[in-house]
Design a protein around this motif. Sequence first.
Motif, PDB file in Angstrom:
ATOM      1  N   GLU A  94       0.828  -1.211   0.000  1.00  0.00           N
ATOM      2  CA  GLU A  94       0.000   0.000   0.000  1.00  0.00           C
ATOM      3  C   GLU A  94       0.860   1.257   0.000  1.00  0.00           C
ATOM      4  OE1 GLU A  94      -2.059   0.986   3.684  1.00  0.00           O
ATOM      5  OE2 GLU A  94      -3.794   1.620   2.544  1.00  0.00           O
ATOM      6  N   ASP A 116      -0.744  -4.758   3.067  1.00  0.00           N
ATOM      7  CA  ASP A 116      -1.022  -3.466   3.711  1.00  0.00           C
ATOM      8  C   ASP A 116      -0.293  -3.561   5.048  1.00  0.00           C
ATOM      9  OD1 ASP A 116      -1.967  -1.323   5.130  1.00  0.00           O
ATOM     10  OD2 ASP A 116      -4.092  -1.772   4.841  1.00  0.00           O
ATOM     11  N   ASP A 119      -2.814  -1.461   8.760  1.00  0.00           N
ATOM     12  CA  ASP A 119      -4.198  -1.114   8.423  1.00  0.00           C
ATOM     13  C   ASP A 119      -4.841  -0.386   9.599  1.00  0.00           C
ATOM     14  OD1 ASP A 119      -6.757  -1.521   6.813  1.00  0.00           O
ATOM     15  OD2 ASP A 119      -7.266  -2.473   8.712  1.00  0.00           O
ATOM     16  N   GLY A 120      -5.598   0.656   9.264  1.00  0.00           N
ATOM     17  CA  GLY A 120      -6.289   1.406  10.323  1.00  0.00           C
ATOM     18  C   GLY A 120      -5.357   2.324  11.082  1.00  0.00           C
ATOM     19  N   ARG A 279      -8.780  -1.289  -0.946  1.00  0.00           N
ATOM     20  CA  ARG A 279      -7.965  -1.715  -2.067  1.00  0.00           C
ATOM     21  C   ARG A 279      -8.148  -3.224  -2.313  1.00  0.00           C
ATOM     22  NH1 ARG A 279      -5.313   2.821  -0.200  1.00  0.00           N
ATOM     23  NH2 ARG A 279      -6.076   1.989   1.742  1.00  0.00           N
ATOM     24  N   GLU A 283      -6.297  -5.546   0.503  1.00  0.00           N
ATOM     25  CA  GLU A 283      -7.274  -5.452   1.590  1.00  0.00           C
ATOM     26  C   GLU A 283      -8.452  -6.396   1.301  1.00  0.00           C
ATOM     27  OE1 GLU A 283      -6.620  -1.089   3.587  1.00  0.00           O
ATOM     28  OE2 GLU A 283      -7.731  -1.075   1.705  1.00  0.00           O
TER      29      GLU A 283
END
Length: 359
Positions: A94, A116, A119-120, A279, A283
């Motif tokens: 990412e 990724d 994430d978050g 994505r 994801e």
Amino acid sequence: MPHRRTTFSKYIIEDQPRRVAHGSDLTALLNDIQTACKYIAAAVSRGALEPSRTAQPVMVNVQGEEQKPLDVLSNDIMIGACEWGGQLCGMVSEELEDPYRIPDRFQRGRYMLVFDPLDGSSNIDINMTVGSIFSVLCAPEGVTEPKPEDFLQKGTAQVAAGYALYGPASMIVVTLGHGVQGFTLDRDIGAFTLTHPNMTIPAATSEFAINASNERFWEPPVRRYVEECVLGKSGPRGRDFNTRWIASMVAEVHRILLRGGLYMYPRDTKDPSKAGRLRLLYEANPMAMIVENAGGLCSTGRERMLDIQPTDIHQRVPVILGSREEVERLEQYHREAELTPVMAFSTPLFNARSLFRTS
Ligand code: MN
Ligand code: MN
């Protein structure tokens, strides 16, 4: 006998005979991924004790999103832990616009890693759950230096997928195509340990998660679904629903794996140039493989996630995933919306006396 427990390392070794087309190379790669997740877990858990890691964003990544120091660090950790072993010929992250090229000093292998790293990450500043998401693909025959188009494989081609969750306890949840296994990091011995064997998503649920601030941009099928849930006992669903929203896909999927639920980041009209927010490659697809292996479903509303032919390594898609019955219902609403003129969804009568009453 704690020492007889199944660690992540033991699981991937014991599982190897089931993966005839993938020998020890895949095992070694998965082992490197878990090492990366341990480093990231350690970094995340330092929290505000490392001010440099929680500092305000200074950079913007290829998606035009804020890049936090921990995003960059996690990306470096994932690359550093996985590039050296000779199993990979390329990676997509990412955080990187182009595929990562494996340096010439390392051997190249047949696998490609897509991830990724964090994430978050907007949850970092408030000490809330974040995670990492990964997917393993095979390079096309004869390819040793994959170009972007070599990564454009349907989700059904994934060899393995998983995520790490950095919450009160850190976990890895993984699927190698036959079931979903959850491992909790035992910090005393530094090993992810099998605590959640054969995770399955209940088919029915009364919980849904969606960013309600986007309501005015939702398409009719999603609007209809949420309206019906909110009407609860007095509406066509005939029962009350709860909402949840953690703002981290890993955390939402994890909750759904443990007790069912529905998670949506649907297509909306907020920015018509974006088909969705999440994505596809790093994801939606890995989560779709996990969710399907746990008996749930993952869809765009219009088609099964894993059947999408990707067109760009950073492509965005609408995501609707979780308990089977609810995802099927949303797919049905999308089909009906295509057949029925929009008017059906704008009359109050529609809610009260739904055409699609199921009872
Ligand atoms: Mn993410
Ligand atoms: Mn991220």
